[in-house]
Design a protein around this motif. Structure first.
Motif, mmCIF file in Angstrom:
data_model
loop_
_atom_site.group_PDB
_atom_site.id
_atom_site.type_symbol
_atom_site.label_atom_id
_atom_site.label_comp_id
_atom_site.label_asym_id
_atom_site.label_seq_id
_atom_site.Cartn_x
_atom_site.Cartn_y
_atom_site.Cartn_z
ATOM 1 N N THR A 95 7.266 51.374 78.073
ATOM 2 C CA THR A 95 7.767 50.340 78.972
ATOM 3 C C THR A 95 8.997 49.687 78.350
ATOM 4 N N VAL A 96 10.049 49.554 79.146
ATOM 5 C CA VAL A 96 11.287 48.917 78.721
ATOM 6 C C VAL A 96 11.353 47.536 79.358
ATOM 7 N N ALA A 97 11.435 46.501 78.536
ATOM 8 C CA ALA A 97 11.649 45.140 79.055
ATOM 9 C C ALA A 97 13.154 44.943 79.172
ATOM 10 N N LEU A 98 13.652 44.985 80.405
ATOM 11 C CA LEU A 98 15.091 45.010 80.674
ATOM 12 C C LEU A 98 15.523 43.731 81.371
ATOM 13 N N GLY A 99 16.488 43.046 80.787
ATOM 14 C CA GLY A 99 17.084 41.884 81.428
ATOM 15 C C GLY A 99 18.460 42.227 81.957
ATOM 16 N N PHE A 100 18.879 41.558 83.027
ATOM 17 C CA PHE A 100 20.190 41.861 83.597
ATOM 18 C C PHE A 100 20.667 40.709 84.480
ATOM 19 N N LEU A 101 21.965 40.648 84.671
ATOM 20 C CA LEU A 101 22.549 39.675 85.589
ATOM 21 C C LEU A 101 22.104 40.004 87.010
ATOM 22 N N ALA A 102 21.797 38.970 87.781
ATOM 23 C CA ALA A 102 21.302 39.188 89.147
ATOM 24 C C ALA A 102 22.288 39.993 89.978
ATOM 25 N N SER A 103 23.581 39.800 89.737
ATOM 26 C CA SER A 103 24.585 40.507 90.529
ATOM 27 C C SER A 103 24.611 42.000 90.252
ATOM 28 N N LEU A 104 23.962 42.440 89.179
ATOM 29 C CA LEU A 104 23.905 43.862 88.853
ATOM 30 C C LEU A 104 22.643 44.530 89.384
ATOM 31 N N GLY A 105 21.784 43.734 90.040
ATOM 32 C CA GLY A 105 20.499 44.254 90.490
ATOM 33 C C GLY A 105 20.565 45.099 91.747
ATOM 34 N N VAL A 106 21.662 45.022 92.498
ATOM 35 C CA VAL A 106 21.756 45.775 93.751
ATOM 36 C C VAL A 106 22.065 47.236 93.496
ATOM 37 N N ALA A 107 22.989 47.515 92.568
ATOM 38 C CA ALA A 107 23.417 48.897 92.377
ATOM 39 C C ALA A 107 23.372 49.344 90.925
ATOM 40 N N ASN A 130 18.415 37.054 85.077
ATOM 41 C CA ASN A 130 18.760 35.734 84.553
ATOM 42 C C ASN A 130 20.261 35.614 84.407
ATOM 43 N N PRO A 131 20.788 34.396 84.345
ATOM 44 C CA PRO A 131 22.186 34.218 83.944
ATOM 45 C C PRO A 131 22.387 34.701 82.514
ATOM 46 N N GLY A 132 23.650 34.922 82.153
ATOM 47 C CA GLY A 132 23.964 35.487 80.855
ATOM 48 C C GLY A 132 23.389 34.752 79.659
ATOM 49 N N PRO A 133 23.587 33.427 79.520
ATOM 50 C CA PRO A 133 23.037 32.730 78.353
ATOM 51 C C PRO A 133 21.522 32.861 78.244
ATOM 52 N N ALA A 134 20.832 32.852 79.380
ATOM 53 C CA ALA A 134 19.378 32.988 79.355
ATOM 54 C C ALA A 134 18.973 34.387 78.897
ATOM 55 N N LEU A 135 19.776 35.396 79.221
ATOM 56 C CA LEU A 135 19.471 36.755 78.772
ATOM 57 C C LEU A 135 19.550 36.856 77.255
ATOM 58 N N THR A 219 43.736 23.356 89.316
ATOM 59 C CA THR A 219 42.541 22.511 89.245
ATOM 60 C C THR A 219 41.753 22.741 90.529
ATOM 61 N N PRO A 220 40.670 23.514 90.469
ATOM 62 C CA PRO A 220 39.996 23.919 91.707
ATOM 63 C C PRO A 220 39.181 22.795 92.331
ATOM 64 N N THR A 221 39.094 22.844 93.642
ATOM 65 C CA THR A 221 38.175 21.981 94.378
ATOM 66 C C THR A 221 36.922 22.787 94.678
ATOM 67 N N ILE A 222 35.810 22.438 94.039
ATOM 68 C CA ILE A 222 34.565 23.185 94.223
ATOM 69 C C ILE A 222 33.801 22.560 95.384
ATOM 70 N N ALA A 223 33.730 23.300 96.493
ATOM 71 C CA ALA A 223 33.023 22.795 97.671
ATOM 72 C C ALA A 223 31.521 23.029 97.553
ATOM 73 N N PHE A 224 31.142 24.179 96.990
ATOM 74 C CA PHE A 224 29.727 24.520 96.848
ATOM 75 C C PHE A 224 29.534 25.250 95.521
ATOM 76 N N GLU A 225 28.440 24.931 94.837
ATOM 77 C CA GLU A 225 27.999 25.671 93.657
ATOM 78 C C GLU A 225 26.632 26.268 93.953
ATOM 79 N N GLY A 226 26.397 27.465 93.445
ATOM 80 C CA GLY A 226 25.103 28.088 93.690
ATOM 81 C C GLY A 226 24.785 29.141 92.657
ATOM 82 N N THR A 227 23.629 29.757 92.829
ATOM 83 C CA THR A 227 23.155 30.765 91.883
ATOM 84 C C THR A 227 22.914 32.122 92.532
ATOM 85 N N ASP A 228 22.966 32.186 93.863
ATOM 86 C CA ASP A 228 22.657 33.429 94.568
ATOM 87 C C ASP A 228 23.926 33.945 95.228
#
Length: 302
Positions: A95-107, A130-135, A219-228
């Protein structure tokens, strides 16, 4: 509490089977005095004698017979546990315990696992997004064996070894009715003044975005921040802002992806593991599969 060493159990069981200290010592390839000391220490820890001595012969008494039954049962349990762990870590069916960025989970991750299964069809995976630092934290604590992530964020994390796999180009993502939607190439500075839909600061893509803004004095104007990522793309499609993201494997309706004239607007993707820690054969085999795939075009993995 009695402390019994595994070697004492092995010596006891051998004496019980062969009947004399001499025969047990020859079988174990140790001195007779070593066997005698081990039995004496075992009896001291338990608090009763286990053998009746008749000349050179050592016969189990009723306490010894009871302890033999229990010790053999414990040994079988230990052997089963050890076999299970060996199977868990084994190359072919481990069994391989594999962590990865969520954005890499589709392909990316499914395609790497598919390639690995071509050589090791019985391999199993525990998947952790998980996000990178959590990995990196998960690597350090041993929750995962290897990860697929963006390495440059973690220069401050000693012990993690990285091998680059490929580089993802990032795109400006706008809604299909946006004034820039018909363009094939834009400059990053053309996004200045736009409301941005961005990842929160725990994500590697956010650091890349922030670095790009700094390079272009925006200097960006951030309208929305998210994780998904899917949700953020949905917000862009609803004309609530623009974003900087990797190309979607299947582009959702309502958005357009535009190349940006900035060669530094990329995300390196690498396989990482702890270089100063034992890596199970199953995990090492998957790491090698990922490394062997690094010469493939990005579109074959991303």
């Amino acid at each position: 509490m009695a402390v019994v060493e595994l070697y004492q159990l092995r010596y006891f069981q051998t004496v019980a089977e062969l009947g004399t200290l001499r025969d047990a010592a020859e079988h174990l390839a140790v001195s007779q005095s070593a066997v005698s000391r081990a039995i004496a220490m075992l009896e001291y820890e338990i608090g009763v004698e286990l053998f009746t001595r008749r000349g050179r012969a050592n016969e189990l008494n009723r306490f010894g017979k009871a302890f033999l039954r229990s010790s053999l049962a414990a040994q079988r349990s230990l052997d089963t546990a050890m076999a299970g762990v060996r199977q868990l870590a084994g190359v072919d069916a481990g069994t391989v315990a594999l962590g990865f960025l969520a954005s890499l989970g589709v392909a990316t991750v499914p395609r790497l696992i598919r390639r690995h299964h071509d050589s090791f069809p019985s391999a199993r995976f525990e998947l952790h997004q998980n996000p990178g630092p959590a990995l990196v934290s998960d690597l350090a604590t041993g929750l995962i064996d290897v990860c697929i992530s963006y390495p440059m964020t973690f220069d401050e994390s000693p012990g993690v070894k990285w091998h680059n796999l490929f580089t993802q180009r990032l795109y400006a993502v706008v809604d299909r009715d946006h004034p820039l939607a018909s363009r094939e190439l834009i400059g990053f500075e053309e996004l200045a003044g736009q409301p941005f839909v961005a990842f929160d600061r725990d994500f590697t893509l956010r650091r890349i975005f922030d670095d790009a803004c700094a390079r272009h004095n925006i200097t960006p104007t951030i309208a929305f921040e998210g994780t998904d990522m899917a949700t953020l793309r949905g917000l862009i499609g609803a004309r609530l802002g623009v974003g900087i993201m990797p190309r979607a494997s299947t582009r959702p309706p309502g958005i357009v992806e535009i190349a940006v004239d900035d060669k530094e607007l990329v995300r390196p993707i690498a396989v990482g593991w702890m270089g100063d820690r034992y890596l199970p054969p199953s995990a090492a085999a998957f790491r090698d599969t990922a490394m062997a795939a690094c010469g493939l075009p990005e579109q074959d993995l991303a």
